[in-house]
Design a protein around this motif. Structure first.
Motif, PDB file in Angstrom:
ATOM      1  N   LYS A   1       0.960  -1.311  -0.075  1.00  0.00           N
ATOM      2  CA  LYS A   1      -0.203  -0.023  -0.136  1.00  0.00           C
ATOM      3  C   LYS A   1       0.127   0.873  -0.347  1.00  0.00           C
ATOM      4  O   LYS A   1       0.486   2.087  -0.641  1.00  0.00           O
ATOM      5  CB  LYS A   1      -0.583   0.147   1.229  1.00  0.00           C
ATOM      6  CG  LYS A   1      -1.866   1.187   1.422  1.00  0.00           C
ATOM      7  CD  LYS A   1      -2.631   0.932   2.464  1.00  0.00           C
ATOM      8  CE  LYS A   1      -3.585  -0.278   2.509  1.00  0.00           C
ATOM      9  NZ  LYS A   1      -4.654   0.115   3.917  1.00  0.00           N
ATOM     10  N   ALA A   2       1.651   1.282   0.654  1.00  0.00           N
ATOM     11  CA  ALA A   2       3.114   2.830   0.759  1.00  0.00           C
ATOM     12  C   ALA A   2       3.605   2.339  -0.325  1.00  0.00           C
ATOM     13  O   ALA A   2       3.407   4.255  -1.061  1.00  0.00           O
ATOM     14  CB  ALA A   2       3.734   2.157   1.866  1.00  0.00           C
ATOM     15  N   GLU A   3       3.537   1.577  -0.681  1.00  0.00           N
ATOM     16  CA  GLU A   3       4.644   1.333  -2.590  1.00  0.00           C
ATOM     17  C   GLU A   3       3.819   2.344  -3.291  1.00  0.00           C
ATOM     18  O   GLU A   3       4.776   2.916  -4.564  1.00  0.00           O
ATOM     19  CB  GLU A   3       4.787   0.396  -3.181  1.00  0.00           C
ATOM     20  CG  GLU A   3       6.347   0.152  -1.789  1.00  0.00           C
ATOM     21  CD  GLU A   3       7.109  -0.775  -2.093  1.00  0.00           C
ATOM     22  OE1 GLU A   3       6.570  -1.562  -3.212  1.00  0.00           O
ATOM     23  OE2 GLU A   3       7.716  -2.243  -1.003  1.00  0.00           O
ATOM     24  N   ILE A   4       2.310   1.942  -3.656  1.00  0.00           N
ATOM     25  CA  ILE A   4       1.343   2.371  -4.863  1.00  0.00           C
ATOM     26  C   ILE A   4       0.398   3.747  -4.399  1.00  0.00           C
ATOM     27  O   ILE A   4       0.082   4.095  -4.672  1.00  0.00           O
ATOM     28  CB  ILE A   4       1.268   0.849  -5.216  1.00  0.00           C
ATOM     29  CG1 ILE A   4      -0.111   1.406  -3.540  1.00  0.00           C
ATOM     30  CG2 ILE A   4       1.590   0.560  -5.483  1.00  0.00           C
ATOM     31  CD1 ILE A   4      -0.839  -0.444  -4.714  1.00  0.00           C
ATOM     32  N   ARG A   5       1.030   4.406  -3.341  1.00  0.00           N
ATOM     33  CA  ARG A   5      -0.064   5.262  -3.078  1.00  0.00           C
ATOM     34  C   ARG A   5       0.141   5.915  -3.572  1.00  0.00           C
ATOM     35  O   ARG A   5      -1.125   7.197  -3.485  1.00  0.00           O
ATOM     36  CB  ARG A   5       0.213   6.010  -1.064  1.00  0.00           C
ATOM     37  CG  ARG A   5       1.804   6.863  -1.165  1.00  0.00           C
ATOM     38  CD  ARG A   5       2.157   7.143   0.175  1.00  0.00           C
ATOM     39  NE  ARG A   5       0.952   8.197   0.139  1.00  0.00           N
ATOM     40  CZ  ARG A   5       0.716   8.780   1.864  1.00  0.00           C
ATOM     41  NH1 ARG A   5       2.210   9.091   2.365  1.00  0.00           N
ATOM     42  NH2 ARG A   5       0.702  10.363   1.255  1.00  0.00           N
ATOM     43  N   ALA A   6       0.719   6.632  -4.364  1.00  0.00           N
ATOM     44  CA  ALA A   6       0.999   8.104  -5.829  1.00  0.00           C
ATOM     45  C   ALA A   6       0.302   7.574  -6.525  1.00  0.00           C
ATOM     46  O   ALA A   6       0.151   8.496  -8.164  1.00  0.00           O
ATOM     47  CB  ALA A   6       2.147   8.905  -5.596  1.00  0.00           C
ATOM     48  N   LYS A   7       0.578   6.330  -6.923  1.00  0.00           N
ATOM     49  CA  LYS A   7      -0.633   6.048  -8.363  1.00  0.00           C
ATOM     50  C   LYS A   7      -1.616   5.920  -8.406  1.00  0.00           C
ATOM     51  O   LYS A   7      -2.722   6.205  -7.655  1.00  0.00           O
ATOM     52  CB  LYS A   7       0.268   4.356  -8.737  1.00  0.00           C
ATOM     53  CG  LYS A   7       1.047   3.869  -8.094  1.00  0.00           C
ATOM     54  CD  LYS A   7       1.536   2.544  -8.439  1.00  0.00           C
ATOM     55  CE  LYS A   7       2.745   1.754  -8.890  1.00  0.00           C
ATOM     56  NZ  LYS A   7       3.439   2.024  -9.938  1.00  0.00           N
ATOM     57  N   ASN A   8      -2.349   6.427  -9.606  1.00  0.00           N
ATOM     58  CA  ASN A   8      -3.526   6.914 -10.235  1.00  0.00           C
ATOM     59  C   ASN A   8      -3.834   5.668 -10.857  1.00  0.00           C
ATOM     60  O   ASN A   8      -3.861   4.672 -11.068  1.00  0.00           O
ATOM     61  CB  ASN A   8      -3.835   8.578 -11.243  1.00  0.00           C
ATOM     62  CG  ASN A   8      -2.751   7.621 -12.318  1.00  0.00           C
ATOM     63  OD1 ASN A   8      -3.266   6.046 -12.929  1.00  0.00           O
ATOM     64  ND2 ASN A   8      -2.274   8.812 -13.379  1.00  0.00           N
TER      65      ASN A   8
END
Length: 479
Positions: A149-156
């Motif tokens: 979750k933390a690694e992909i939090r910036a993905k749209n």
């Protein structure tokens, strides 16, 4: 501390302190007693008070484990049991490790059992007899967004969908070739067979890079599972560790997939000057113009939030950056991709037509495919050179941008700054010092921007002198 402590539930019986806990209604189906008394194994009032909160937590964790066991939920039993062990300063160890380990550790666990109902689900955990949670690769593919979750939090939405699809496809390919396996049952032979499968594919119909990605996705799911169950690092044996497909000396698939630089005349006269994409739609046309003039990746443009478009700045520009909050979250390709993109000539005109950005394509994946299809169906791409083995795609404007910089004699490191490439990779060593200032970016951009009816770039010789002047003002010695 007096016998009747102010700490709720703390009681002194003889010389030993106990905790008295009323069973919450929520656990009445698990715990038949109304109240539970548990020894704190101390006659020291200060120690007893310190142990009180941990003892309450341990009871709740035991009840959680019991409920999970009743539902035959292996994962929940493991999680609640390991949480209980952590509250006691212990970690889960398989029974064989306990039996072959230090006797004091085993005795410490046996002593803990004396204060627990023997039928409690945490007893097997203390003795290392709980089954480790396990998942198939297909299940792991579904769990990866939560585990990372933390690694992909910036993905749209588009970036997240593509990221998830990588693991889903890898799990499907593995099951089709090797068979359905759980993480803990994937053998070294399974991994070797799958590796051989991709080595063969890399000689026939995919690139080595693609094959390595598919192996990597499986390796990442295995590693994520080990991390999730808190397996000690020394016990983590990933059968895919070190496996990769070597690049072939000659790879026809690479040629078939290579993106060619689009011809300078076609970009200047047709894409930018003739605006040949306007019949398709205005947003697509202007995204392509900005990408062609500024050398950006198309996604860097159409994913822009409105607040990153600075048309009223003394030097109009776009800010390419990671966005972590709000409706327009987005990730960029890497740290070096974070930069300001100067808007001049046709690119500035195009962005002025869209001062709030491109909502039709923001966060979606339809731009490149739809634009390429439109250009091909209407035979608008230029003719391929006779000896070419590649193809034209709209993203080829980025290669053309670099070609224009080479013609303008812009140095390799300067080109890397403009394109958002890693300067460290260009130099072959780490980079120190400040990034290229916006005024300098504007001068480099002016060297390679097409003129319009209302704007003409200044001569390159003049722009070079301006670059030198700015650098000298910053204290650099150029001679």
């Amino acid at each position: 501390m007096p016998k009747n402590s102010k700490t709720p539930g703390l009681k002194l019986r003889g010389t030993v302190y106990y905790i008295r806990v009323r069973v919450p209604v929520a656990y009445a189906d698990i715990e038949p007693r109304k109240e539970v008394f548990r020894s704190l194994d101390t006659s020291d009032p200060v120690v007893a008070q310190a142990k009180c909160a941990n003892a309450r937590l341990a009871l709740r964790l035991e009840w959680d484990a019991a409920r999970a066991a009743e539902k035959a939920d292996v994962r929940a039993v493991f999680d609640s049991s390991t949480e209980l062990l952590r509250s006691w300063g212990m970690t889960f160890s398989p029974m064989k490790d306990l039996l072959h380990g230090e006797i004091d550790q085993l005795l410490e666990r046996i002593e803990k059992i004396a204060n627990i109902d023997p039928s409690c689900a945490t007893v097997p955990a203390l003795l290392g007899a709980v089954d480790l949670p396990d998942h198939t690769l297909s299940e792991m593919a579904e769990r990866m967004p939560e585990l990372k979750k933390a690694e992909i939090r910036a993905k749209n939405a588009r970036q997240r969908r593509e990221w998830c699809g990588n693991f889903t496809r890898a799990a499907k390919d593995f099951a089709a070739e090797i068979g359905e396996r759980t993480i803990m049952t994937i053998s070294e032979q399974d991994a070797t067979n799958y590796w051989e499968f991709w080595k063969k594919r890399a000689r026939e119909d995919v690139t080595p890079n693609y094959a390595n990605k598919q192996i990597r996705y499986v390796r990442q799911m295995i590693a994520a599972h080990f991390e999730d169950i808190r397996m000690p690092v020394s016990k983590r044996v990933n059968p895919f560790k070190g496996m990769s497909v070597s690049k072939n000396a000659y790879d026809s698939a690479d040629n078939e997939r290579s993106k060619l630089s689009l011809p300078e005349k076609w970009i200047r006269n047709r894409l930018v000057g003739g605006r040949i994409l306007e019949p398709f739609n205005q947003e697509a046309s202007d995204i392509a113009i900005v990408a062609a003039v500024c050398g950006c990746r198309a996604s860097e443009i159409y994913d822009l939030p409105a607040e990153d478009i600075h048309l009223d700045d003394p030097i109009p520009h776009l800010s390419v950056r990671v966005v972590l909050e709000g409706p327009d979250v987005r990730e960029i390709k890497g740290a070096s991709s974070k930069r300001d993109i100067v808007l001049l000539g046709p690119a500035l005109d195009a962005m002025r037509r869209h001062p709030k950005g491109f909502p039709r394509y923001r966060g979606k994946a339809s731009y490149s495919g739809n634009v390429n299809n439109f250009l091909r169906e209407n035979r608008l791409f230029p003719e391929l050179p006779a000896d070419s083995e590649g193809k034209f795609v709209i993203s080829g404007t980025r290669h053309s941008f670099e070609d224009r910089m080479k013609v303008a004699k812009i140095l390799n490191e300067e080109r890397a700054f403009m394109m958002g490439h890693s300067i460290g990779k260009v130099r072959g060593r780490p980079v120190y010092g400040s990034k290229l200032a916006l005024p300098l970016r504007a001068l480099y951009q002016e060297m390679i921007t097409f003129p319009t009816e209302s704007w003409v770039p200044r001569p390159r010789a003049f722009l070079r002198k301006e670059i030198d002047r700015l650098l000298e003002e910053q204290g650099h010695l150029l001679e």
